[in-house]
Design a protein around this motif. Sequence first.
Motif, PDB file in Angstrom:
ATOM      1  N   MET A  23      85.801   3.842  39.039  1.00 39.09           N
ATOM      2  CA  MET A  23      84.550   3.133  38.743  1.00 39.09           C
ATOM      3  C   MET A  23      83.793   3.812  37.591  1.00 39.09           C
ATOM      4  O   MET A  23      83.165   3.152  36.773  1.00 39.09           O
ATOM      5  N   ALA A  24      83.864   5.142  37.548  1.00 39.20           N
ATOM      6  CA  ALA A  24      83.180   5.880  36.477  1.00 39.20           C
ATOM      7  C   ALA A  24      83.852   5.574  35.139  1.00 39.20           C
ATOM      8  O   ALA A  24      83.190   5.402  34.104  1.00 39.20           O
ATOM      9  N   GLU A  25      85.162   5.483  35.172  1.00 38.67           N
ATOM     10  CA  GLU A  25      85.938   5.161  33.978  1.00 38.67           C
ATOM     11  C   GLU A  25      85.553   3.762  33.468  1.00 38.67           C
ATOM     12  O   GLU A  25      85.277   3.559  32.280  1.00 38.67           O
ATOM     13  N   GLU A  26      85.503   2.808  34.404  1.00 36.47           N
ATOM     14  CA  GLU A  26      85.107   1.436  34.063  1.00 36.47           C
ATOM     15  C   GLU A  26      83.720   1.415  33.429  1.00 36.47           C
ATOM     16  O   GLU A  26      83.480   0.752  32.432  1.00 36.47           O
ATOM     17  N   TRP A  27      82.810   2.141  34.094  1.00 35.35           N
ATOM     18  CA  TRP A  27      81.412   2.175  33.628  1.00 35.35           C
ATOM     19  C   TRP A  27      81.327   2.739  32.212  1.00 35.35           C
ATOM     20  O   TRP A  27      80.683   2.173  31.337  1.00 35.35           O
ATOM     21  N   SER A  32      82.235   0.469  29.299  1.00 31.84           N
ATOM     22  CA  SER A  32      81.268  -0.552  28.895  1.00 31.84           C
ATOM     23  C   SER A  32      79.902   0.039  28.535  1.00 31.84           C
ATOM     24  O   SER A  32      78.947  -0.672  28.300  1.00 31.84           O
ATOM     25  N   HIS A  33      79.785   1.400  28.555  1.00 32.42           N
ATOM     26  CA  HIS A  33      78.495   2.033  28.219  1.00 32.42           C
ATOM     27  C   HIS A  33      78.666   3.146  27.183  1.00 32.42           C
ATOM     28  O   HIS A  33      78.163   4.261  27.384  1.00 32.42           O
ATOM     29  N   ASP A  34      79.394   2.858  26.103  1.00 34.88           N
ATOM     30  CA  ASP A  34      79.580   3.828  25.019  1.00 34.88           C
ATOM     31  C   ASP A  34      80.076   5.191  25.507  1.00 34.88           C
ATOM     32  O   ASP A  34      79.612   6.231  25.025  1.00 34.88           O
ATOM     33  N   GLY A  35      80.948   5.187  26.483  1.00 31.67           N
ATOM     34  CA  GLY A  35      81.507   6.452  26.956  1.00 31.67           C
ATOM     35  C   GLY A  35      80.548   7.319  27.763  1.00 31.67           C
ATOM     36  O   GLY A  35      80.822   8.486  28.016  1.00 31.67           O
ATOM     37  N   LYS A  36      79.382   6.743  28.164  1.00 29.90           N
ATOM     38  CA  LYS A  36      78.406   7.550  28.941  1.00 29.90           C
ATOM     39  C   LYS A  36      78.456   7.177  30.418  1.00 29.90           C
ATOM     40  O   LYS A  36      78.786   6.050  30.776  1.00 29.90           O
ATOM     41  N   LEU A  37      78.086   8.150  31.257  1.00 23.48           N
ATOM     42  CA  LEU A  37      78.011   7.897  32.697  1.00 23.48           C
ATOM     43  C   LEU A  37      76.562   7.529  33.064  1.00 23.48           C
ATOM     44  O   LEU A  37      75.647   7.796  32.300  1.00 23.48           O
ATOM     45  N   PRO A  38      76.341   6.949  34.253  1.00 20.30           N
ATOM     46  CA  PRO A  38      74.972   6.572  34.631  1.00 20.30           C
ATOM     47  C   PRO A  38      74.034   7.783  34.602  1.00 20.30           C
ATOM     48  O   PRO A  38      74.392   8.848  35.112  1.00 20.30           O
ATOM     49  N   SER A  39      72.842   7.610  33.989  1.00 20.38           N
ATOM     50  CA  SER A  39      71.911   8.745  33.955  1.00 20.38           C
ATOM     51  C   SER A  39      70.504   8.366  34.429  1.00 20.38           C
ATOM     52  O   SER A  39      69.842   9.149  35.089  1.00 20.38           O
ATOM     53  N   THR A  40      70.051   7.138  34.117  1.00 19.20           N
ATOM     54  CA  THR A  40      68.701   6.771  34.563  1.00 19.20           C
ATOM     55  C   THR A  40      68.759   6.280  36.008  1.00 19.20           C
ATOM     56  O   THR A  40      69.824   5.970  36.533  1.00 19.20           O
ATOM     57  N   ARG A  41      67.604   6.199  36.606  1.00 19.48           N
ATOM     58  CA  ARG A  41      67.502   5.743  37.990  1.00 19.48           C
ATOM     59  C   ARG A  41      68.104   4.339  38.148  1.00 19.48           C
ATOM     60  O   ARG A  41      68.836   4.053  39.095  1.00 19.48           O
ATOM     61  N   GLU A  83      72.457   0.644  39.806  1.00 24.99           N
ATOM     62  CA  GLU A  83      73.397  -0.396  39.391  1.00 24.99           C
ATOM     63  C   GLU A  83      74.839   0.032  39.691  1.00 24.99           C
ATOM     64  O   GLU A  83      75.653  -0.752  40.174  1.00 24.99           O
ATOM     65  N   PHE A  84      75.136   1.299  39.424  1.00 30.43           N
ATOM     66  CA  PHE A  84      76.479   1.840  39.665  1.00 30.43           C
ATOM     67  C   PHE A  84      76.839   1.713  41.146  1.00 30.43           C
ATOM     68  O   PHE A  84      77.945   1.307  41.506  1.00 30.43           O
ATOM     69  N   LYS A  85      75.848   2.075  42.003  1.00 36.34           N
ATOM     70  CA  LYS A  85      76.097   1.968  43.448  1.00 36.34           C
ATOM     71  C   LYS A  85      76.336   0.512  43.844  1.00 36.34           C
ATOM     72  O   LYS A  85      77.176   0.228  44.708  1.00 36.34           O
ATOM     73  N   GLU A  86      75.585  -0.414  43.225  1.00 33.44           N
ATOM     74  CA  GLU A  86      75.766  -1.846  43.507  1.00 33.44           C
ATOM     75  C   GLU A  86      77.188  -2.283  43.129  1.00 33.44           C
ATOM     76  O   GLU A  86      77.825  -3.046  43.845  1.00 33.44           O
ATOM     77  N   HIS A  87      77.680  -1.759  41.993  1.00 36.83           N
ATOM     78  CA  HIS A  87      79.053  -2.074  41.556  1.00 36.83           C
ATOM     79  C   HIS A  87      80.064  -1.671  42.625  1.00 36.83           C
ATOM     80  O   HIS A  87      81.016  -2.401  42.889  1.00 36.83           O
ATOM     81  N   ILE A  88      79.846  -0.492  43.205  1.00 35.37           N
ATOM     82  CA  ILE A  88      80.782  -0.003  44.230  1.00 35.37           C
ATOM     83  C   ILE A  88      80.710  -0.930  45.446  1.00 35.37           C
ATOM     84  O   ILE A  88      81.724  -1.360  45.991  1.00 35.37           O
ATOM     85  N   LYS A  89      79.456  -1.229  45.836  1.00 36.91           N
ATOM     86  CA  LYS A  89      79.229  -2.072  47.015  1.00 36.91           C
ATOM     87  C   LYS A  89      79.931  -3.431  46.835  1.00 36.91           C
ATOM     88  O   LYS A  89      80.525  -3.976  47.774  1.00 36.91           O
ATOM     89  N   GLU A 127      81.533   6.017  51.848  1.00 38.19           N
ATOM     90  CA  GLU A 127      81.609   7.420  51.384  1.00 38.19           C
ATOM     91  C   GLU A 127      81.447   7.483  49.868  1.00 38.19           C
ATOM     92  O   GLU A 127      80.773   8.368  49.337  1.00 38.19           O
ATOM     93  N   ALA A 128      82.043   6.525  49.157  1.00 42.33           N
ATOM     94  CA  ALA A 128      81.944   6.504  47.688  1.00 42.33           C
ATOM     95  C   ALA A 128      80.497   6.320  47.248  1.00 42.33           C
ATOM     96  O   ALA A 128      80.015   6.990  46.324  1.00 42.33           O
ATOM     97  N   ILE A 129      79.769   5.425  47.951  1.00 43.02           N
ATOM     98  CA  ILE A 129      78.357   5.200  47.591  1.00 43.02           C
ATOM     99  C   ILE A 129      77.544   6.470  47.860  1.00 43.02           C
ATOM    100  O   ILE A 129      76.763   6.904  47.029  1.00 43.02           O
ATOM    101  N   GLU A 130      77.792   7.080  49.029  1.00 41.64           N
ATOM    102  CA  GLU A 130      77.068   8.311  49.386  1.00 41.64           C
ATOM    103  C   GLU A 130      77.372   9.453  48.418  1.00 41.64           C
ATOM    104  O   GLU A 130      76.523  10.282  48.127  1.00 41.64           O
ATOM    105  N   ALA A 131      78.619   9.491  47.927  1.00 37.50           N
ATOM    106  CA  ALA A 131      79.019  10.606  47.055  1.00 37.50           C
ATOM    107  C   ALA A 131      78.840  10.278  45.574  1.00 37.50           C
ATOM    108  O   ALA A 131      79.220  11.081  44.720  1.00 37.50           O
ATOM    109  N   SER A 132      78.260   9.110  45.272  1.00 34.56           N
ATOM    110  CA  SER A 132      78.179   8.708  43.863  1.00 34.56           C
ATOM    111  C   SER A 132      77.374   9.693  43.013  1.00 34.56           C
ATOM    112  O   SER A 132      77.605   9.816  41.819  1.00 34.56           O
ATOM    113  N   PHE A 133      76.450  10.434  43.662  1.00 30.31           N
ATOM    114  CA  PHE A 133      75.666  11.418  42.896  1.00 30.31           C
ATOM    115  C   PHE A 133      76.562  12.468  42.237  1.00 30.31           C
ATOM    116  O   PHE A 133      76.186  13.098  41.252  1.00 30.31           O
TER     117      PHE A 133
END
Length: 523
Positions: free
Chosen positions: A216-220, A223-232, A237-243, A256-262
């Motif tokens: 999921m991080a790779e996918e993200w 589509s986000h210029d090679g950056k990982l989620p940083s803002t709230r 949104e990332f957690k919603e994608h997993i859900k 577990e993936a949602i809980e460990a997304s941090f």
Amino acid sequence: MAEPKTKYDRQLRIWGEQGQTALEKASICLLNCGPTGSETLKNLVLGGVGSITVIDGSKVELGDLGNNFMVDESSVGKSKAKCVCQFLQELNDAVKAKFIEEYPEALIETNPSFFSQFTLVVATQLVEDSMVKLDRICREANVKLVFARSYGLTGLVRISLKEHTVIESKPEHFLDDLRLNNPWPELRGFAETIDLDVTDPVAHKHIPYVLILVKMAEEWSKSHDGKLPSTREEKKEFKEHIKARMTALDEDNYKEAIEASFKVFAPCGISSDLQQLIGDRFVEVDSSSSDFWVMVAALKEFIENEGGGESPLEGSIPDMTSSTEHYVCLQKLYQAKAEADFLVIEQRVRTILKRIGRDPNSISKTTIKSFCKNARKLKVCRYRLVEDEFNSPVLPELQKYLTDEDYSVAGGFYILLRAVDRFAANYNSFPGQFDGVMDEDISRLKTTAVGLLNDLGCNGVTLTEDLINEMCRFGAAELHAVAAFIGGIASQEVIKLITRQFVPLSGTFIFNGVDHKSQLLSL
């Protein structure tokens, strides 16, 4: 005698074979065996230290029977050091115990080299002047030193040594090392073989969360210029994608993936603590450097080269919902990467040792392996000379302690513990020690404390009347309950220093028995 493995079974689970071996090689010297010293040593004798030497010049008096469980009626009039030593020996026959009937102050004055034979000295109930002298002696001889003192309802513990380095700091809460935010090629490659849209529901709910997050991080990032989620918002949104990828409500792996997304959002690279460590002046090693700093020098090279800004991988993974097959593959991947990182660091250690003219094999594989496993948790503790702290404490800190509501009692006791020593030097007794002069002692102690505060540059700071009265009421008594507590803290610190596991206290520990509070003052 019981086989040591079973004898020390409970504690081996905490500090392991290596820790126990270090204790069994240690020789401890105790100065003064009143209740504080006896209680400290009792814990160390039961823990299985190699040898103890008890130093005390006094004879057992009737009053000692009321606060020291290690003397009894038959001891009255005999050497206190001898009685306590005999009692302690009964607790563990594997410990070599001996005593010297002499006042510690006299030894400090006349025979300073005496202390160099010990691993560690526990100095209890010493006044300031002797503390300062002993501290210098132990620093010179590279002997670890722990001060402990009980005084009425207050007490202190203070460690003193130039430097103490810890590989196994064993923090209680520490983020596992999964590299979800920066997967290495093999982990990324394995994730690519997994299909998150697999139609078989059993397969879908047994994809381990590590792989879900890497994918999921790779996918993200694509589509986000090679950056990982940083803002709230992005994190949400990332957690919603997993859900959204869940196909049933009972998919624990996705929960577990949602809980460990941090773990995906954590910054890449090393912590500021580790950054500081590899920037330490001791990283420039030479032939006299300790093994620890040689390994840190290798670690620094690794981070800057092969590690690409990361420390060596720890190599273990937590439990997670997964098919056995996926879990075993993941386990092997992490272990293989950790082993590869270790081999690089080992090679660098050997090269550095050779360069500084030392035997390239003088640091064992086991030590380097443990160092790599704990690379993110290394700790270095350095302690000011007691004399420096006494003459020029860190003023802003001291003023904060004395005026801050939370700390003012601990700060007050710290000053008063020093003031009673000044008082004793001037008047040959401690305040409130003898009946009939209480009021006079209270005003004398007040004057002494004000003088001390002025000398330290804390003009205008006042201690409460209550605290000064209380200190006089203590009359320098060593209460058993306080002594047992202070002895417990002191012995725990001794074990940390000798086993080089866990992180020892960094400042002056003050126990405030009036409010049942323990605080650490960094001065």
